[in-house]
Design a protein around this motif. Structure first.
Motif, short mmCIF file in Angstrom:
data_model
loop_
_atom_site.label_atom_id
_atom_site.label_comp_id
_atom_site.label_asym_id
_atom_site.label_seq_id
_atom_site.Cartn_x
_atom_site.Cartn_y
_atom_site.Cartn_z
N UNK A 50 0.83 -1.08 0.03
CA UNK A 50 0.04 -0.07 0.22
C UNK A 50 0.75 1.29 -0.01
N UNK A 51 1.78 1.34 0.99
CA UNK A 51 2.65 2.61 1.06
C UNK A 51 3.51 2.65 -0.16
N UNK A 52 3.96 1.50 -0.76
CA UNK A 52 5.13 1.76 -1.97
C UNK A 52 4.19 2.20 -3.01
N UNK A 53 2.85 1.84 -3.35
CA UNK A 53 2.09 2.28 -4.51
C UNK A 53 1.31 3.55 -4.29
N UNK A 54 1.55 4.27 -3.11
CA UNK A 54 0.97 5.45 -2.94
C UNK A 54 -0.59 5.42 -2.40
N UNK A 55 -1.01 4.15 -1.79
CA UNK A 55 -2.26 4.19 -1.20
C UNK A 55 -2.05 4.73 0.34
N UNK A 56 -3.15 4.96 1.04
CA UNK A 56 -3.11 5.45 2.50
C UNK A 56 -2.70 4.43 3.34
N UNK A 57 -1.80 5.04 4.20
CA UNK A 57 -1.07 3.99 5.22
C UNK A 57 -1.78 3.69 6.39
N UNK A 58 -2.18 2.27 6.82
CA UNK A 58 -2.80 2.29 7.86
C UNK A 58 -2.13 2.68 9.42
N UNK A 59 -2.88 3.04 10.27
CA UNK A 59 -2.43 3.17 11.69
C UNK A 59 -3.11 2.32 12.67
N UNK A 60 -3.44 1.35 12.31
CA UNK A 60 -4.38 0.43 13.10
C UNK A 60 -3.32 -0.87 13.60
N UNK A 61 -3.74 -1.20 15.06
CA UNK A 61 -3.09 -2.27 15.64
C UNK A 61 -3.86 -3.42 15.52
N UNK A 62 -3.44 -4.53 14.88
CA UNK A 62 -4.20 -5.75 14.36
C UNK A 62 -3.82 -7.01 15.14
N UNK A 63 -4.71 -7.47 15.93
CA UNK A 63 -4.52 -8.80 16.61
C UNK A 63 -5.43 -9.83 16.00
#
Length: 338
Positions: free
Chosen positions: A204-217
């Motif tokens: 996502x980041x490398x292709x310019x999409x929004x970066x998530x700031x969510x902690x996944x469990x």
């Protein structure tokens, strides 16, 4: 090979433009164990232009159940993980640049290794190394993705310096105990799920999409999943990512360095400066001490005094069967002496 990435390009969030962006990016993966292998293979198949993997360990039979880049031959010949991973990834995708570094990731080399890197992925198994990643990425404003898995559960978190909380900000909210893979075990699906979240954030980041700031469990065995927005946990006084950051984990220590490997009754000894003594020379020197020796060009393994030594080029050594740092140093000076 024209159609190599065609199915990925059909995914509208990436497309032709995103694929072109991927081909010009450089990702550093710290750790070539289970998570490192899974992330590296997905990114290699996705066409990321350059992958650098750094790992301090070698391949054992117990790795083969979950570390997908390695084979029985690798375990038989006790190959360094970084070098075996490099070879395998080049066979998977010869169009991209792959570099495997059989070294420890530490404060002395972290800033050099992060130069010209677009993103860092966490494939480690200990928080000492993760906090070094955290500090060096914060200092150089490089995003990274934390990941960890154990038994049947895993966690993932994307960290964008200057925008989201760093790992130090979340120190009281991130689980740091409960055993290791060597003590309580792990199953492959937990590895693959964790790596899938990490690789997705990377793509996502490398292709310019929004970066998530969510902690996944999640827990794949119990069918549990949760996602928490951690944006409001950013610490304005954080020692690692605030305007007054001192980057404590990048403070370089002098002299010989030691580290206790998680759950393995093993101590790593790293000399202050890499030695110039060849493995073959050391092997010959040890002939008078022990017949239990094996050298493969990348590392030398020998047993003496009921202890197993694994010596890498430059003198970095893993000493198995010892849990006392003082004893490990004495044994190192006695038999390796770089």
């Amino acid at each position: 090979m024209r159609d190599r990435y065609s199915r990925q390009q059909l995914f509208s969030a990436i497309g032709n433009e995103g694929q072109d962006l991927l081909s010009r990016k450089h990702v550093l993966i710290v750790g070539a164990g289970a998570l490192g292998c899974a992330n590296a293979e997905m990114l290699a198949r996705a066409g990321v232009g350059k992958l650098t993997l750094i790992d301090r360990d070698y391949i054992e039979w117990s790795n083969l159940g979950r570390q997908q880049l390695y084979t029985e031959e690798d375990a038989t010949h006790t190959r360094p993980k970084a070098k075996a991973a490099e070879e395998r990834l080049k066979a998977i995708n010869s169009e991209i640049v792959i570099e495997g570094i059989a070294e420890d990731f530490h404060a002395e080399n972290a800033e050099r290794l992060i130069q010209n890197v677009d993103m860092v992925l966490d494939g480690t198994d200990n928080f000492d190394t993760r906090f070094i990643i955290n500090d060096v990425t914060a200092k150089h404003k490089v995003p990274w993705v934390y990941g960890g898995c154990l038994q049947s559960h895993g966690v993932s978190l994307g960290i964008m310096p200057g925008e989201t909380p760093c790992l130090q900000c979340l120190i009281e909210h991130v689980p740091q105990n409960g055993g290791t893979c060597d003590t309580v075990g792990i199953i492959g699906p937990a590895v693959q799920m964790t790596a899938s979240y990490q690789t997705t954030e990377c793509l996502k980041y490398l292709t310019g999409s929004p970066f998530s700031s969510r902690f996944i469990y999640f827990d794949v065995w119990e069918g549990e999943h949760s996602s928490i927005n951690v944006t409001n946990l950013l610490d304005p006084q954080c020692h690692s990512c605030s305007e007054k950051a001192a980057y404590p984990y990048l403070q370089k220590e002098k002299g010989m360095q030691t580290a206790v490997l998680c759950g393995r009754d093993t101590i790593q000894v790293r000399p202050e400066k890499s030695g110039t003594r060849s493995l073959q020379e050391l092997n010959n020197h040890l002939a008078a001490v022990t017949a239990k020796r094996k050298e493969n060009g990348e590392l030398l393994i020998f047993e003496v005094e009921g202890v197993r030594f694994v010596v890498f080029k430059g003198g970095r050594t893993l000493i198995h069967g010892v849990h006392d740092v003082t004893k490990a140093k004495k044994l190192y000076h006695r038999y390796v002496g770089v």
